[in-house]
Scaffold this motif. Sequence first.
Motif, PDB file in Angstrom:
ATOM      1  N   ILE A  61       0.334   2.363  -7.323  1.00  0.00           N
ATOM      2  CA  ILE A  61      -0.973   2.102  -6.716  1.00  0.00           C
ATOM      3  C   ILE A  61      -1.392   0.651  -6.931  1.00  0.00           C
ATOM      4  CG2 ILE A  61      -3.427   2.633  -6.833  1.00  0.00           C
ATOM      5  CD1 ILE A  61      -2.610   5.535  -7.523  1.00  0.00           C
ATOM      6  N   ASN A  65      -1.650  -2.135  -4.132  1.00  0.00           N
ATOM      7  CA  ASN A  65      -2.982  -2.698  -3.932  1.00  0.00           C
ATOM      8  C   ASN A  65      -2.932  -4.225  -3.936  1.00  0.00           C
ATOM      9  OD1 ASN A  65      -5.944  -2.650  -3.865  1.00  0.00           O
ATOM     10  ND2 ASN A  65      -5.809  -3.412  -5.951  1.00  0.00           N
ATOM     11  N   PHE A  72      -1.258  -0.062   0.909  1.00  0.00           N
ATOM     12  CA  PHE A  72      -2.056   0.924   0.180  1.00  0.00           C
ATOM     13  C   PHE A  72      -2.421   2.091   1.100  1.00  0.00           C
ATOM     14  CE2 PHE A  72      -5.970   2.508  -1.838  1.00  0.00           C
ATOM     15  CZ  PHE A  72      -5.540   2.625  -3.150  1.00  0.00           C
ATOM     16  N   GLY A  76      -1.321   6.094   1.005  1.00  0.00           N
ATOM     17  CA  GLY A  76      -2.279   7.198   1.113  1.00  0.00           C
ATOM     18  C   GLY A  76      -1.895   8.173   2.206  1.00  0.00           C
ATOM     19  N   VAL A 125      -0.040  10.437  -7.379  1.00  0.00           N
ATOM     20  CA  VAL A 125      -0.382   9.265  -6.566  1.00  0.00           C
ATOM     21  C   VAL A 125      -1.496   9.613  -5.586  1.00  0.00           C
ATOM     22  CG1 VAL A 125       0.420   7.681  -4.783  1.00  0.00           C
ATOM     23  CG2 VAL A 125       1.856   8.127  -6.769  1.00  0.00           C
ATOM     24  N   THR A 129      -5.163   8.064  -5.852  1.00  0.00           N
ATOM     25  CA  THR A 129      -5.495   7.236  -4.693  1.00  0.00           C
ATOM     26  C   THR A 129      -6.769   7.731  -4.023  1.00  0.00           C
ATOM     27  OG1 THR A 129      -3.178   6.676  -4.273  1.00  0.00           O
ATOM     28  CG2 THR A 129      -4.706   6.404  -2.447  1.00  0.00           C
ATOM     29  N   ALA A 136     -10.748  -0.084  -5.296  1.00  0.00           N
ATOM     30  CA  ALA A 136      -9.431  -0.718  -5.186  1.00  0.00           C
ATOM     31  C   ALA A 136      -9.417  -2.122  -5.764  1.00  0.00           C
ATOM     32  CB  ALA A 136      -8.989  -0.753  -3.723  1.00  0.00           C
ATOM     33  N   SER A 197      -7.089  12.053   1.548  1.00  0.00           N
ATOM     34  CA  SER A 197      -6.273  10.843   1.532  1.00  0.00           C
ATOM     35  C   SER A 197      -6.061  10.309   2.944  1.00  0.00           C
ATOM     36  CB  SER A 197      -4.919  11.129   0.879  1.00  0.00           C
ATOM     37  OG  SER A 197      -5.059  11.339  -0.503  1.00  0.00           O
TER      38      SER A 197
END
Length: 209
Positions: A61, A65, A72, A76, A125, A129, A136, A197
């Motif tokens: 992540i 990011n 990112f 997701g 994850v 996320t 973020a 997500s």
Amino acid sequence: MSHGLYLMTALAGALYVLSPGPAFLALFSLAATHGRPAGARFVGGHLIGDVFWTALAFAAIIGVNQLGPALFDALGIACGLYLCYLGVKAVLSREGAATPVGSNRPLMTGVLFGLTNPKAYPVSVAMFTALTAHYASGLSWDAAPQLLAAAFVGFILADIFLVWAAGLAPVRRFFQRHGLVITRLVGVMFIAFGAKSLVDAGRSIASRS
């Protein structure tokens, strides 16, 4: 750094443990047949896997990011789709899908279960996320140890609650009678997190269009 990020990370850690899945079903089936002590040893061993997969999830992540929002968002979407896939499989599961864990070595069983569960990484994850997407900008390598510590607190609190709940006589009887229903609830929760997500990633992409 925002305290909200730590709070959401701890919440994600707790929900990662509390969300019904393979380990959840294994714990409740083990506690139903062998009681709380066996369940406690199982989750104690499984905690090693939780920390391992979460560390990898944070690495992915944070790395994505820092490389940019597009990657990112792609992460997701991929994890959201996989969670939905797992959810659909669980919803469509048939009788006998929840196999009780009968073991004379619950601690080692928990360690092996946690480290070899192929669903742990994408689920962690997707979970982290989904719940930390709004923070973020605060996800960095410098913050990683504190974030992992916050997630660990969530793990411990959730494990304590699960072991307590799994040992209750009504819960043990209920699980033995309605294991299939619980398995299908797994699917509903996974689909919900997967959808979140996907929605978050979609909104992020739309905001840059």
